[in-house]
Structures are given as structure tokens and as C-alpha cells.
Design a protein around this motif. Structure first.
Motif, short mmCIF file in Angstrom:
data_model
loop_
_atom_site.label_atom_id
_atom_site.label_comp_id
_atom_site.label_asym_id
_atom_site.label_seq_id
_atom_site.Cartn_x
_atom_site.Cartn_y
_atom_site.Cartn_z
N VAL A 134 0.86 -1.18 0.00
CA VAL A 134 0.00 0.00 0.00
C VAL A 134 0.90 1.23 0.00
O VAL A 134 1.82 1.33 0.81
CB VAL A 134 -0.93 0.01 1.22
N VAL A 135 0.61 2.16 -0.92
CA VAL A 135 1.42 3.37 -1.08
C VAL A 135 0.56 4.58 -0.73
O VAL A 135 -0.50 4.78 -1.31
CB VAL A 135 1.96 3.50 -2.51
N LEU A 136 1.00 5.37 0.24
CA LEU A 136 0.38 6.64 0.59
C LEU A 136 1.35 7.75 0.19
O LEU A 136 2.37 7.96 0.84
CB LEU A 136 0.08 6.73 2.09
N ALA A 137 1.02 8.44 -0.90
CA ALA A 137 1.93 9.43 -1.47
C ALA A 137 1.58 10.82 -0.95
O ALA A 137 0.84 11.58 -1.58
CB ALA A 137 1.88 9.39 -2.99
N ALA A 138 2.08 11.16 0.22
CA ALA A 138 1.93 12.50 0.82
C ALA A 138 0.50 13.00 0.74
O ALA A 138 0.24 14.06 0.19
CB ALA A 138 2.89 13.49 0.14
N THR A 156 -7.56 8.24 9.73
CA THR A 156 -8.18 8.14 11.04
C THR A 156 -7.47 7.09 11.90
O THR A 156 -6.64 6.32 11.42
CB THR A 156 -9.66 7.78 10.89
N GLU A 157 -7.86 7.07 13.19
CA GLU A 157 -7.29 6.09 14.11
C GLU A 157 -7.66 4.66 13.70
O GLU A 157 -6.84 3.74 13.80
CB GLU A 157 -7.80 6.37 15.53
N ASP A 158 -8.90 4.47 13.24
CA ASP A 158 -9.32 3.13 12.79
C ASP A 158 -8.50 2.69 11.59
O ASP A 158 -8.12 1.51 11.47
CB ASP A 158 -10.80 3.13 12.45
N GLU A 159 -8.21 3.62 10.68
CA GLU A 159 -7.41 3.26 9.51
C GLU A 159 -5.97 2.93 9.90
O GLU A 159 -5.34 2.05 9.32
CB GLU A 159 -7.45 4.40 8.49
N VAL A 160 -5.45 3.65 10.90
CA VAL A 160 -4.10 3.34 11.39
C VAL A 160 -4.05 1.93 11.96
O VAL A 160 -3.10 1.17 11.71
CB VAL A 160 -3.67 4.38 12.44
N ARG A 180 5.76 17.22 3.92
CA ARG A 180 6.85 18.05 4.44
C ARG A 180 6.48 18.77 5.73
O ARG A 180 7.34 19.07 6.54
CB ARG A 180 7.26 19.08 3.38
N GLU A 181 5.18 19.03 5.93
CA GLU A 181 4.74 19.78 7.11
C GLU A 181 4.26 18.79 8.16
O GLU A 181 3.15 18.27 8.07
CB GLU A 181 3.64 20.76 6.72
N MET A 182 5.06 18.54 9.16
CA MET A 182 4.74 17.57 10.19
C MET A 182 3.64 18.10 11.12
O MET A 182 3.62 19.28 11.47
CB MET A 182 5.99 17.24 11.02
N PRO A 222 -1.77 13.72 11.47
CA PRO A 222 -1.28 13.58 12.86
C PRO A 222 -1.36 12.15 13.37
O PRO A 222 -0.44 11.69 14.06
CB PRO A 222 -2.19 14.52 13.64
N ALA A 223 -2.45 11.42 13.06
CA ALA A 223 -2.58 10.05 13.57
C ALA A 223 -1.52 9.13 12.97
O ALA A 223 -0.90 8.32 13.68
CB ALA A 223 -3.98 9.52 13.26
N LEU A 224 -1.27 9.27 11.69
CA LEU A 224 -0.28 8.43 11.02
C LEU A 224 1.12 8.77 11.51
O LEU A 224 1.95 7.86 11.74
CB LEU A 224 -0.39 8.62 9.51
N GLU A 225 1.41 10.05 11.68
CA GLU A 225 2.74 10.45 12.14
C GLU A 225 2.98 10.06 13.60
O GLU A 225 4.11 9.74 13.98
CB GLU A 225 2.91 11.95 11.95
N GLU A 226 1.91 10.05 14.40
CA GLU A 226 2.07 9.61 15.79
C GLU A 226 2.36 8.11 15.84
O GLU A 226 3.18 7.65 16.64
CB GLU A 226 0.80 9.94 16.57
N TRP A 227 1.67 7.33 15.02
CA TRP A 227 1.91 5.88 14.99
C TRP A 227 3.33 5.56 14.53
O TRP A 227 4.00 4.71 15.09
CB TRP A 227 0.88 5.21 14.08
N LEU A 228 3.80 6.28 13.52
CA LEU A 228 5.14 6.03 12.99
C LEU A 228 6.22 6.80 13.75
O LEU A 228 7.41 6.59 13.48
CB LEU A 228 5.19 6.41 11.51
N ALA A 229 5.82 7.69 14.68
CA ALA A 229 6.76 8.48 15.48
C ALA A 229 7.71 9.26 14.58
O ALA A 229 8.93 9.11 14.65
CB ALA A 229 7.53 7.58 16.43
#
Length: 391
Positions: free
Chosen positions: A75-79, A86-90, A109-111, A116-123
Motif C-alpha cells: 500500500v502506497v500513501l503518497a503525501a 483516522t485512528e481506525d485506519e491506522v 513536508r509539514e509535520m 497527525p494520527a499516522l505520524e504519531e503511529w510512525l513516530a
């Protein structure tokens, strides 16, 4: 006389305003969204067509990331910036990766702004700027604002690769103990890898590796070839689209209905009466059968020109390119093979129709019956291509 002069002055001003508007009109700028439909420099259309025409199992996902198919390998998520994950999708993505799937996240590029949910999961955190580097580029290639990064750890789809071409922008930091930097330059990291049970996650700084403008540079394309070789690859397009606006509240609809009712009442009460309605005038028109007979008479007298026959094949090939991405420059045999592979229409149907067209065109003269026969065959193919008829 004074009114005529005033109207003339205003007319001249309106014409001048229109002329200035047309003269200063400019083309719309290229879209920066890296979707598979964007053909601009920052789009990913070239990558999608390259994989699909190369026989790879690739598709686009226009629904939320819930209930991913078990056959999907990558699965590719291109920016994505349109909708947040969402949290359920994470949780679904984590289940997919731990079950043996591969997630490739091309980070924005803008963290903390878009995902936010995806970046929190991936830290994920912003890293340092990549230094400028033009190593490995041919003299004929120019990539202003780009940088060449080294592959430090050739694992997974990076096996056998040495250099990648990315944008000279900020790198990434992945704050996980088991996260490994696999590509970068100096102290800046461009690609991270994290193994999760039997699957793995690759996080890239930006969508540079998928963009049309850098796809063929260095080892970028080989990275995607290696991912597609693992099995079905799916591009997420759902999160590029902006979320629909919230529905109007019931009070707003009530207010609008009241305004419309008051306006209708005012119109009825203050409207001008034009007297009693007059009886409708009955007009007798020619029947549809007379028009059909006239058209048939004209067609019997008309002569069919041979130049109409190639137009049938050209129109069909144009639809094949628009619907299935089959290039016009391909030979009839190759186009028929791709038509059967991607459209489910037997190759023999197209080849027989094309052979009938060529035989008819080689005749000294083309009768209306001959043209109708050839046109009927191509009409069946067009309907089958549009999904309205069997081949």
C-alpha cells in the motif's frame, strides 16, 4: 441623446475590461498533489502507467483504508493532504503490515498538519536539511533543487540500489528503537525502514521518488520495480480528495424555506395580471415517419466515401487509449492483445473488424451496405469497450 452617449461610454468600458481580462489570462499552475491522475511534474501518473503497462498488478484505492484485501502486498500513501488518516485506519494499516504486507508512506513536508494520527503511529519528526549533490546525473539531465542520496542499507526493495534522487529539502527522524535509516546523505535521512512482525514499513521524506520529474533518475524506478514484483500494489487516492463539507443545519434549511415562501407570496400578491389565458393554438407538424422517410431517401442517394472507413478505426483506437491507456502508436496485434488483457474483449474481435475494414477499403467502390457492415462491427466493439455490450 444623453442616454445614448452614456450607454455608448459604458459599452466601451465593458469591452476594454473584457479585452484586458482576456489579455492578462494565464494558464493554471501545475498541481503539486502527487496523485496517479496528475500529469504535471509533481504528479505520479507516469509511475502508475509504467507499472500497469509493464504487466504489474497495480490499482488505485478510492475508499478508506479499512478492510484491505488479503491479496494486496503493498500500500502506497503518497503525501496525502486532502483527508487525514483516522485512528481506525491506522489500526487497519498496522494489522495489514503485521500480517506480512508492506506500507510505503511518502511523508508530507509539514509535520503535524495533515496526518497527525499516522505520524504519531510512525513516530515521525522533521530532520535536518539534505545537502546539495549532483552525483550520478548525466550532463544532459538538470534537476535544480534536487539532491543525490546514498543507499546505506540495501534491504528489501533497496537491494542492489546505490543512489536515489530526491528533493533538497528536510529529511526525517523516525523515533522508534527498531527503526533503521536505510538511505540519506550526511546527517540527513531520506528513507527509514521499520520491521513489524512479518511485514515492514518504509517511510520516505516527501513524494520525490514517485514524481514524474524524477522517476527515471538514478535508481528511483528500480525501487518501484522491486516493490511491484512482490505482488499487487495499491495507490491510496482516497486521502488526496478533500473531505465533503458538513451538511447544513436544519435551522438553516428552515430559514431558506421561509425566505422562499415569503418571496413567492410577494410575487403572487404584487405580480402584474395579463388578463385571462387565451386558448392554445393547435399546430399540426409533420409526423416523425415523414422525417424518417426523408432521411432514408437522402441516405439512398448519398455516396459513401472511402475516407470514412479509416475514421472508424481511428475513433476506436482513441477510445482504447482513453479508457485502457493503449497507445495509438502500437501495432494492431499489440493493441488487440492489450485490449483482451485489460478490457476483456477477445483480440480476434478487433482483428477481424480491422481486416474487414481493410478489405472493404481495397474495393474499387464502397457501397452503403459495405460501410454499414463495417460500422456495425466497430459499433459493437465500442459498446463492449464502454461496458454496455458483450464483445
Amino acid at each position: 441623446m444623453k442616454n445614448v452617449r452614456t450607454v455608448a461610454v459604458f459599452g466601451v468600458l465593458i469591452v476594454l475590461a473584457l479585452a484586458l481580462g482576456l489579455f492578462t489570462r494565464t494558464d493554471a499552475p501545475d498541481s503539486p498533489v502527487p496523485t496517479v491522475e496528475n500529469t504535471g511534474p509533481q504528479g505520479a501518473r507516469a509511475l502508475y502507467l509504467y507499472l500497469r503497462e509493464g504487466g504489474k498488478a497495480v490499482d488505485t484505492r478510492l475508499t478508506p483504508l479499512e478492510g484491505l484485501a488479503s491479496t494486496t502486498r503493498t500500500v502506497v500513501l503518497a503525501a496525502p493532504q486532502g483527508r487525514p488518516v483516522t485512528e481506525d485506519e491506522v489500526q487497519e494499516l498496522e494489522r495489514f503490515v503485521r500480517g506480512g504486507g508492506t506500507l510505503v508512506y511518502l511523508s508530507t513536508r509539514e509535520m503535524g498538519k495533515h496526518q497527525p494520527a499516522l505520524e504519531e503511529w510512525l513516530a515521525l519528526e522533521s530532520g535536518v536539511l539534505l545537502p546539495a549533490s549532483g552525483r550520478g546525473l548525466d550532463s544532459s539531465l538538470t534537476d535544480v533543487g534536487g539532491s543525490t542520496v546514498d543507499v546505506w542499507l540495501p534491504v528489501g526493495p533497496l537491494h542492489g540500489l546505490s543512489h536515489l534522487r530526491v528533493s533538497q529539502d528536510r529529511g526525517l527522524r523516525m523515533v522508534h528503537d527498531d527503526a533503521v535509516p536505510v538511505a540519506g546523505l550526511g546527517g540527513a535521512v531520506a528513507v527509514w525502514r521499520r520491521a513489524m512482525d512479518s511485514g515492514e514499513v518504509y517511510v520516505l521524506a516527501g513524494a520525490d521518488l514517485a514524481e514524474n520529474r524524477r522517476l527515471e533518475m538514478l535508481d528511483n524506478l528500480r525501487f518501484w520495480d522491486a516493490l511491484a514484483a512482490r505482488g499487487p500494489l495499491s495507490f491510496d487516492e482516497y486521502h488526496h480528495e478533500p473531505a465533503p463539507p458538513p451538511p447544513f443545519a436544519r435551522g438553516i434549511w428552515v430559514f431558506v424555506a421561509q425566505v422562499l415562501a415569503v418571496g413567492l407570496l410577494y410575487t403572487v400578491s404584487r405580480g402584474t395580471r395579463f388578463g385571462a389565458p387565451r386558448p392554445l393554438r393547435v399546430e399540426r407538424h409533420r409526423s416523425a415517419l415523414e422525417y424518417v422517410r426523408s432521411m432514408g431517401w437522402l441516405m439512398r442517394r448519398a455516396k459513401v466515401e472511402k475516407e470514412l472507413l479509416p475514421e472508424l478505426d481511428q475513433a476506436l483506437r482513441q477510445q482504447m487509449q482513453e479508457r485502457l491507456g493503449i497507445p495509438l502508436a502500437l501495432s494492431d496485434a499489440d493493441a488487440a492483445r492489450l485490449l483482451e488483457q485489460d478490457g476483456g474483449i477477445p483480440a480476434s474481435s478487433y482483428l477481424e473488424a480491422k481486416a474487414d475494414l481493410e478489405r472493404t477499403q481495397a474495393q474499387p467502390s464502397v457501397t452503403p451496405a459495405d460501410y454499414a457492415r463495417v460500422a456495425r462491427g466497430y459499433a459493437h466493439l465500442e459498446r463492449a469497450l464502454a461496458g454496455r455490450d458483450a464483445a
